[in-house]
Scaffold this motif. Sequence first.
Motif, mmCIF file in Angstrom:
data_model
loop_
_atom_site.group_PDB
_atom_site.id
_atom_site.type_symbol
_atom_site.label_atom_id
_atom_site.label_comp_id
_atom_site.label_asym_id
_atom_site.label_seq_id
_atom_site.Cartn_x
_atom_site.Cartn_y
_atom_site.Cartn_z
ATOM 1 N N PRO A 52 3.117 4.118 -2.481
ATOM 2 C CA PRO A 52 3.296 4.499 -3.890
ATOM 3 C C PRO A 52 4.655 4.014 -4.421
ATOM 4 O O PRO A 52 5.596 3.833 -3.649
ATOM 5 N N GLU A 79 12.550 5.347 -3.702
ATOM 6 C CA GLU A 79 13.377 6.099 -2.749
ATOM 7 C C GLU A 79 13.933 5.156 -1.680
ATOM 8 O O GLU A 79 15.097 5.241 -1.309
ATOM 9 N N SER A 80 13.089 4.270 -1.193
ATOM 10 C CA SER A 80 13.525 3.335 -0.164
ATOM 11 C C SER A 80 14.621 2.420 -0.705
ATOM 12 O O SER A 80 15.605 2.134 -0.022
ATOM 13 N N LEU A 132 7.846 5.955 -3.614
ATOM 14 C CA LEU A 132 8.351 5.769 -2.254
ATOM 15 C C LEU A 132 9.148 4.465 -2.168
ATOM 16 O O LEU A 132 10.155 4.376 -1.463
ATOM 17 N N LEU A 172 11.579 -5.802 3.397
ATOM 18 C CA LEU A 172 11.318 -4.835 4.474
ATOM 19 C C LEU A 172 9.972 -4.142 4.359
ATOM 20 O O LEU A 172 9.312 -3.901 5.367
ATOM 21 N N ILE A 173 9.570 -3.812 3.139
ATOM 22 C CA ILE A 173 8.347 -2.999 3.036
ATOM 23 C C ILE A 173 7.066 -3.840 3.056
ATOM 24 O O ILE A 173 5.993 -3.301 3.289
ATOM 25 N N LEU A 174 7.186 -5.140 2.815
ATOM 26 C CA LEU A 174 5.988 -5.972 2.883
ATOM 27 C C LEU A 174 5.491 -6.022 4.328
ATOM 28 O O LEU A 174 6.276 -5.853 5.258
ATOM 29 N N PRO A 175 4.208 -6.278 4.520
ATOM 30 C CA PRO A 175 3.690 -6.333 5.892
ATOM 31 C C PRO A 175 4.460 -7.379 6.706
ATOM 32 O O PRO A 175 4.793 -8.445 6.183
ATOM 33 N N ALA A 176 4.731 -7.065 7.967
ATOM 34 C CA ALA A 176 5.510 -7.965 8.817
ATOM 35 C C ALA A 176 4.825 -9.318 8.937
ATOM 36 O O ALA A 176 3.610 -9.424 8.891
ATOM 37 N N GLY A 216 0.797 -1.225 0.000
ATOM 38 C CA GLY A 216 0.000 0.000 0.000
ATOM 39 C C GLY A 216 0.825 1.269 0.000
ATOM 40 O O GLY A 216 0.415 2.292 0.548
ATOM 41 N N ILE A 243 17.991 3.849 -0.749
ATOM 42 C CA ILE A 243 18.608 3.949 0.571
ATOM 43 C C ILE A 243 19.003 2.568 1.108
ATOM 44 O O ILE A 243 20.097 2.400 1.633
ATOM 45 N N VAL A 244 18.131 1.595 0.926
ATOM 46 C CA VAL A 244 18.451 0.247 1.406
ATOM 47 C C VAL A 244 19.586 -0.351 0.571
ATOM 48 O O VAL A 244 20.476 -1.025 1.098
ATOM 49 N N PHE A 249 13.568 -12.492 2.516
ATOM 50 C CA PHE A 249 14.750 -11.881 1.924
ATOM 51 C C PHE A 249 15.532 -12.910 1.096
ATOM 52 O O PHE A 249 15.913 -12.654 -0.049
ATOM 53 N N GLU A 290 5.475 -13.488 10.761
ATOM 54 C CA GLU A 290 6.310 -14.374 11.576
ATOM 55 C C GLU A 290 6.209 -15.811 11.085
ATOM 56 O O GLU A 290 6.599 -16.743 11.770
ATOM 57 N N GLU A 332 16.207 -7.031 -0.342
ATOM 58 C CA GLU A 332 16.064 -6.574 1.038
ATOM 59 C C GLU A 332 14.949 -5.536 1.153
ATOM 60 O O GLU A 332 14.144 -5.580 2.086
#
Lengths: 340, 530
Positions: free
Chosen positions: B68, B74-75, B71, B88-92, B66, B78-79, B136, B94, B84
Amino acid sequence: MKQPLLVFNDKGIYCEQANVYIDAWRPVDKCIITHGHADHSRWGHKQYITHKNNVPIIKHRLGEISVTGKDWNETFTINSVTFSLHPAGHIIASSQVRVEYKGEVWVFTGDFKTEDDGLAEVYQPVKCHTFITECTFGLPAFKWTPQEEVFRDINNWWATNKEEGKTSILFGYSLGKAQRLLKHLDTSIGKIYTHGAVENMTEVVRPYYDLPPTTLITRDTSKEEIKGNIVVAPPSAHGSTWIRRFVPYVTASASGWMTFRGARRRRAIDRGFVLSDHADWDGLLSAIDATGCEKIITTHGYTDIFSRYLREELGYDARTEKTQYEEENSETEKKIDNED
Amino acid sequence: MKDFAQLIKKLDSTNKTNEKVSALTAYFQNANDDDKLWTIAILSHRRPKRPVNTTLLRLWATEISGIPLWLFEESYHIVGDLAETIALILPASEEHSKKSLSQFVSEIIELRTLSEEEKKKYLHDNWLALNYFERFVFNKILTGSFRIGVSQKLMTRALSKATGIDEDILAYKLMGDWTPENTTYKKLILEHNEEDYLSKPYPFYLAYAVEDKFQEDLGPISDWSFEHKWDGIRSQVIIRNDEVFVWSRGEELVTDKYPEFQEFLKVIPNGTVLDGEILPFGEGEIGNFNALQTRIGRKNISKALLKKTPVILNAYDILEWEGKDIRQKPFIERRQILDELIQNIDSSEFGIYLSETMNFETWEEAAAERDLSREKRSEGLMLKRKDSPYLVGRKKGDWWKWKIDPFTIDAVLTYAMRGHGRRANLYTDYTFGLWNDGELVTFAKAYSGLTDAEFRQVDAWIKKNTLERFGPVRSVTPHHVFEIGFEGIAESSRHKSGIATRFPRILRWRKDKPIEEANTLSDLKALIPK
């Protein structure tokens, strides 16, 4: 055009009506300080105003200064402008500053986090019209795990190292992170030893906060004595000669930057725990939502990206102002830790 | 997948070679054969083909998250790593997956044949069924090379410990163009099958750069054979069973790129493996490495290109002769065989030359020859111990590079870009400019040569002195001067400055120099050999 209540000039965040600065980066007459980290509480102001529990902290760092301590929510008025301090949850005694004049309310967060860390006074959303916020971790890549889980990992790591006959060395800033670590280390595993910078700062705050016993490492501390125990040290101790006496040892860092594999690898740290004293992406967004604000100013961190998101996706009137708080990705140790 | 992800996590969370070897050894002892084979394949950069392009991966990951697309981009800057960033951006989550590594890989291979909708559904379901680290690792298999500080050598050592097979033999077995799809663990590692060896190269022996005062450590100079070191493509040429195979050092089969080497069949007998350098060779002399770039990059080698950029093999060692592995013979004996072979061939007709060996009485004489390198267009000298066998990999002692000092020039930092991997989120990739009519003209990019502490310092400075941002790139206030070293220089129409430099890197940070004292473009042009 009406003069904004707070402006950003070459000295800091300035309220002209009250002739007061907040977290100024150049010497000024009167300055409200959000918290004790070196980039927010600088040397050389004539008069400091801060939370009362922060008074001993900045005195420890800055020496004899003229400082007034305030309670949470206690209002004080300067030339018709009403100020008050509210918990920011960043580190012990860290505040947000609320500024009100003629019905208009601005809030400056300083640094903040929304999670209750069991030590710092918990962040409280404050209703305002304009919200000046940090966004150190203002990217959707940053999502913190609840600290119970992180500390379970940290304590398991310590226990495993102990079984293997190794000393655990855990890095965290000497003010804030170090005390948060101390608070949640499982002392049934072993003893906690400290680096001088951590020990000194911890002694300063012990009267106000309940922390487990620690032992300062001195010249006389023997290697055998430390073996299997845990050492809490500032990041600057990594790679120093000071650390070699603990061989065999394992290092770990606890920081939000440990989210990135690259950050841990380039610093040659064995283990990285993602534990931050700043708000993560969801924390920032929920904090903004809770203030009910219309305007947002981002000050430090991923400011451009974060304010663009606020503007384009959420429809806020958001912009960025340049400050001299730790920019974007300051991985260098804050000055405070080098003082010892 | 859980075990493989755990392995990668362990490998990733230590810098200590012994710990990496023992983690890998334990894995090889416990995993099933298919998982072992895929692990070996992945760690030696034999991934399955990418089943979904990265544009779609980004799009679908942002849809689930969810956020754009801008974004996400941009992420990612930086990452610094796509797999990776997506994880990281997918919903957490476990979750743990119960599927094995080989099952995942076969699904990923299968994925290529599915429709876009099916691909999307597969990724969606699997992303959400994995925890952060497994996700990952899954993305890494999907997208890119696994760079986790595990060299082939390290993996081979662990495999040797787990199987009891000699390391050098394993290194040989792992060479070549096998994939898990055309072999099995048993066949590749445990069995010996002559046919499989037909195209296999030997592991390359790699030289170290000489150290300070090496003359004292190397013993009598009469123990050493000298050659000029030319800048080309290190290669093995295999002639077996009336076929020619050309391998690059990166274990890539590049036979198709050098059709002229098919001619070797006429003059070199079957059962021969040569080690040497592929060099551009126009008008009877060795050309600049730049000329080779056009050959490396092309998929199809046209006749026109063959004519425009002819190449030769400059042979300097022979590893197999009359079908026998002769790597254990002393260097000078191997060279005798090689010399005899090549001397009987018409070099200019068949495009195979002999790297000339030299002997010196004193280090002064050797140094004098080295001083002629630039004139001869070589990079310096190679030193090879006369009685040494041909070893596997980079081992200190028998082969040394004694390169000439690089060209140097003082340039101004003008642009910076974030690095990748361990330098993610740090500005470590720099662009440098030289003065020309009062302006700074870009002439080179460099991203190595500073210490980690210096990189952090420059990074902090860049963040405070940014003029403009262009995605991951920032232009900065011209302020810092760096001494840039490079190995070669040539005119080039592809570069804005009109000059191409080879292996530019930072030699030191000239904090003492104001930008006005940096060099000019004409200073650089003056370095081009006449």
